[in-house]
Design a protein around this motif. Structure first.
Motif, PDB file in Angstrom:
ATOM      1  N   VAL A  90       0.855  -1.192   0.000  1.00 17.45           N
ATOM      2  CA  VAL A  90       0.000   0.000   0.000  1.00 17.45           C
ATOM      3  C   VAL A  90       0.890   1.240   0.000  1.00 17.45           C
ATOM      4  O   VAL A  90       1.675   1.457   0.930  1.00 17.45           O
ATOM      5  N   ASP A  91       0.752   2.046  -1.039  1.00 18.70           N
ATOM      6  CA  ASP A  91       1.568   3.252  -1.190  1.00 18.70           C
ATOM      7  C   ASP A  91       0.771   4.460  -0.715  1.00 18.70           C
ATOM      8  O   ASP A  91       0.169   5.187  -1.494  1.00 18.70           O
ATOM      9  N   GLY A  92       0.761   4.650   0.585  1.00 13.02           N
ATOM     10  CA  GLY A  92      -0.017   5.758   1.144  1.00 13.02           C
ATOM     11  C   GLY A  92       0.058   5.770   2.652  1.00 13.02           C
ATOM     12  O   GLY A  92       0.826   5.031   3.274  1.00 13.02           O
ATOM     13  N   GLY A  93      -0.764   6.582   3.261  1.00 11.09           N
ATOM     14  CA  GLY A  93      -0.771   6.735   4.711  1.00 11.09           C
ATOM     15  C   GLY A  93      -1.408   5.563   5.426  1.00 11.09           C
ATOM     16  O   GLY A  93      -1.917   4.615   4.810  1.00 11.09           O
ATOM     17  N   TYR A  94      -1.402   5.666   6.744  1.00  8.63           N
ATOM     18  CA  TYR A  94      -1.914   4.557   7.567  1.00  8.63           C
ATOM     19  C   TYR A  94      -3.400   4.332   7.339  1.00  8.63           C
ATOM     20  O   TYR A  94      -3.869   3.191   7.370  1.00  8.63           O
ATOM     21  N   GLU A  95      -4.165   5.399   7.104  1.00  5.68           N
ATOM     22  CA  GLU A  95      -5.613   5.244   6.898  1.00  5.68           C
ATOM     23  C   GLU A  95      -5.903   4.429   5.647  1.00  5.68           C
ATOM     24  O   GLU A  95      -6.792   3.569   5.638  1.00  5.68           O
ATOM     25  N   LEU A  96      -5.162   4.700   4.580  1.00  2.88           N
ATOM     26  CA  LEU A  96      -5.343   3.912   3.355  1.00  2.88           C
ATOM     27  C   LEU A  96      -4.935   2.467   3.598  1.00  2.88           C
ATOM     28  O   LEU A  96      -5.639   1.535   3.168  1.00  2.88           O
ATOM     29  N   TYR A  97      -3.829   2.275   4.286  1.00  2.00           N
ATOM     30  CA  TYR A  97      -3.377   0.908   4.610  1.00  2.00           C
ATOM     31  C   TYR A  97      -4.440   0.158   5.401  1.00  2.00           C
ATOM     32  O   TYR A  97      -4.766  -0.999   5.105  1.00  2.00           O
ATOM     33  N   LYS A  98      -5.021   0.835   6.411  1.00  4.62           N
ATOM     34  CA  LYS A  98      -6.041   0.203   7.249  1.00  4.62           C
ATOM     35  C   LYS A  98      -7.289  -0.140   6.421  1.00  4.62           C
ATOM     36  O   LYS A  98      -7.882  -1.215   6.582  1.00  4.62           O
ATOM     37  N   THR A  99      -7.671   0.767   5.510  1.00  3.09           N
ATOM     38  CA  THR A  99      -8.842   0.528   4.660  1.00  3.09           C
ATOM     39  C   THR A  99      -8.622  -0.670   3.746  1.00  3.09           C
ATOM     40  O   THR A  99      -9.487  -1.542   3.602  1.00  3.09           O
ATOM     41  N   VAL A 100      -7.448  -0.706   3.123  1.00  2.93           N
ATOM     42  CA  VAL A 100      -7.132  -1.815   2.210  1.00  2.93           C
ATOM     43  C   VAL A 100      -7.083  -3.129   2.980  1.00  2.93           C
ATOM     44  O   VAL A 100      -7.661  -4.138   2.544  1.00  2.93           O
ATOM     45  N   LYS A 101      -6.427  -3.141   4.121  1.00  8.33           N
ATOM     46  CA  LYS A 101      -6.294  -4.373   4.894  1.00  8.33           C
ATOM     47  C   LYS A 101      -7.653  -4.876   5.370  1.00  8.33           C
ATOM     48  O   LYS A 101      -7.955  -6.078   5.272  1.00  8.33           O
ATOM     49  N   THR A 102      -8.492  -3.978   5.854  1.00  6.48           N
ATOM     50  CA  THR A 102      -9.821  -4.369   6.324  1.00  6.48           C
ATOM     51  C   THR A 102     -10.649  -4.955   5.192  1.00  6.48           C
ATOM     52  O   THR A 102     -11.314  -5.987   5.350  1.00  6.48           O
ATOM     53  N   SER A 103     -10.600  -4.301   4.043  1.00  5.85           N
ATOM     54  CA  SER A 103     -11.388  -4.758   2.896  1.00  5.85           C
ATOM     55  C   SER A 103     -10.913  -6.114   2.398  1.00  5.85           C
ATOM     56  O   SER A 103     -11.723  -7.009   2.126  1.00  5.85           O
ATOM     57  N   LEU A 104      -9.613  -6.289   2.279  1.00  7.14           N
ATOM     58  CA  LEU A 104      -9.082  -7.558   1.766  1.00  7.14           C
ATOM     59  C   LEU A 104      -9.341  -8.695   2.751  1.00  7.14           C
ATOM     60  O   LEU A 104      -9.665  -9.819   2.339  1.00  7.14           O
ATOM     61  N   CYS A 105      -9.208  -8.411   4.028  1.00  6.89           N
ATOM     62  CA  CYS A 105      -9.469  -9.465   5.024  1.00  6.89           C
ATOM     63  C   CYS A 105     -10.936  -9.879   5.021  1.00  6.89           C
ATOM     64  O   CYS A 105     -11.271 -11.047   5.250  1.00  6.89           O
ATOM     65  N   SER A 106     -11.828  -8.939   4.740  1.00  8.62           N
ATOM     66  CA  SER A 106     -13.259  -9.263   4.732  1.00  8.62           C
ATOM     67  C   SER A 106     -13.650 -10.095   3.515  1.00  8.62           C
ATOM     68  O   SER A 106     -14.724 -10.708   3.505  1.00  8.62           O
ATOM     69  N   GLU A 107     -12.785 -10.131   2.500  1.00 11.33           N
ATOM     70  CA  GLU A 107     -13.078 -10.911   1.296  1.00 11.33           C
ATOM     71  C   GLU A 107     -12.849 -12.407   1.491  1.00 11.33           C
ATOM     72  O   GLU A 107     -13.245 -13.221   0.655  1.00 11.33           O
ATOM     73  N   LYS A 108     -12.157 -12.768   2.574  1.00 13.76           N
ATOM     74  CA  LYS A 108     -11.866 -14.174   2.885  1.00 13.76           C
ATOM     75  C   LYS A 108     -11.211 -14.885   1.690  1.00 13.76           C
ATOM     76  O   LYS A 108     -11.639 -15.954   1.246  1.00 13.76           O
ATOM     77  N   LEU A 109     -10.168 -14.256   1.194  1.00 13.91           N
ATOM     78  CA  LEU A 109      -9.423 -14.798   0.060  1.00 13.91           C
ATOM     79  C   LEU A 109      -8.643 -16.032   0.495  1.00 13.91           C
ATOM     80  O   LEU A 109      -8.069 -16.076   1.582  1.00 13.91           O
ATOM     81  N   SER A 110      -8.601 -17.033  -0.360  1.00 11.08           N
ATOM     82  CA  SER A 110      -7.933 -18.284  -0.002  1.00 11.08           C
ATOM     83  C   SER A 110      -6.450 -18.272  -0.354  1.00 11.08           C
ATOM     84  O   SER A 110      -5.692 -19.130   0.113  1.00 11.08           O
ATOM     85  N   VAL A 111      -6.011 -17.325  -1.166  1.00  9.86           N
ATOM     86  CA  VAL A 111      -4.608 -17.259  -1.545  1.00  9.86           C
ATOM     87  C   VAL A 111      -3.779 -16.776  -0.358  1.00  9.86           C
ATOM     88  O   VAL A 111      -4.255 -16.036   0.509  1.00  9.86           O
TER      89      VAL A 111
END
Length: 304
Positions: free
Chosen positions: A42-63
């Motif tokens: 994530v190329d940005g501040g902590y808020e963007l990092y937190k948003t991306v991480k929360t969204s990706l974790c909620s997707e329950k990706l198997s990879v």
């Protein structure tokens, strides 16, 4: 086929691309090749990092997925370097957050590494995901980050450099030649380029290896609306010329033979007789874009 551990590095810098990023990661999740991890930087501040991480974790990706934040200087090259530093995989692949890989993408990359022991880097074509307007000449599809359709008709060939959203290297290459140059490459709205070309040229000069283009290792790159605006296209063309001038200053103008060949093809198309209004429009766009690249190149020579 040899069994390699493969890491796919995807950089992202905007919450607006979050939906595209999820689709990019899902395309890796659906690969036919089994031993894969994804590193999202994530190329940005902590808020963007937190948003991306929360969204990706909620997707329950198997990879196998890791999400890290670039806490250093902003830019695509920095993010790619962070991704490389985060993995011990045998092969490191790079994919843009607005791209989607064909399900056999990694399988095809690994196949070439297995068949060609001297291969230090392997990539493939970028095909459009979306419609390209008729008035953009094929010779300038690269402004949109995609290849001409003819790229699929080639065999596996040795090339000078690969395309940023469809490239891979053996992990050991980075230990031997270093990282991507952080003074080149996209940074926010700055359209400076040529970091992939510079890295590939450095690899070829330092190592006894080859870089190969496999037309069957396919990635689809989105045709986003803002990239179709003339203001964007001409800015990108200018910075392409500017970036290649910097490349020529570092390694000598002889490294730009690929660009010379492409320029000849563009000029040949310009002098062909045309009767239709559409063809005249395309030729006008082609001529003005060529001039813009040239002006950028001259400006780059002057500034460097």
């Amino acid at each position: 086929m040899s069994q390699y551990r493969v890491s796919v590095v995807i950089a992202t810098c905007s919450e607006n691309n979050l939906g595209y990023l999820i689709e990019a990661i899902r395309s890796i999740e659906q690969q036919t090749y089994p031993d894969v991890e994804v590193i999202t930087v994530v190329d940005g501040g902590y808020e963007l990092y937190k948003t991306v991480k929360t969204s990706l974790c909620s997707e329950k990706l198997s990879v196998d997925l890791r999400i890290v934040r670039n806490q250093g200087p902003r830019g695509l090259s920095t993010c790619r370097n962070i991704g490389v530093a985060c993995t011990n995989a045998d092969i490191v692949c790079f994919l843009d957050d607005d791209a989607v890989a064909h399900e056999k993408w990694i399988e095809e990359l690994v196949r070439i590494y297995s068949q060609y022991p001297r291969a230090i880097g392997v990539g493939g074509p970028l095909l459009p995901l979306g419609e390209i307007p008729w008035w953009i000449p094929k010779g300038f599809y690269w402004l949109l980050g995609v290849n001409q359709p003819e790229a699929l008709d080639s065999d596996v060939v040795s090339v000078r450099n690969l395309y940023g959203s469809n490239m891979s290297f053996r992990r050991e290459v980075f230990s031997k030649v270093g990282e991507f140059r952080c003074d080149l490459g996209l940074k926010g709205t700055t359209l400076l380029q040529a970091e992939e070309a510079e890295f590939c040229i450095r690899c070829l000069k330092a190592l006894n290896g080859i870089i190969l283009f496999n037309p069957r290792a396919i990635v689809y790159h989105r045709i986003l609306p803002h990239r179709l605006k003339p203001s964007y296209l001409y800015r990108r063309a200018f910075y392409q010329g500017y970036s290649k001038a910097l490349l020529g200053r570092v390694y000598g103008l002889s490294v730009l033979n690929t660009e010379r060949r492409h320029l000849k093809e563009v000029l040949k198309a310009l002098v062909k007789p045309s009767l239709s209004l559409r063809e005249w429009v395309k030729k006008t766009v082609s001529a003005t874009l060529t001039l813009t690249v040239g002006l950028g190149f001259l400006w780059g020579l002057y500034k460097s």
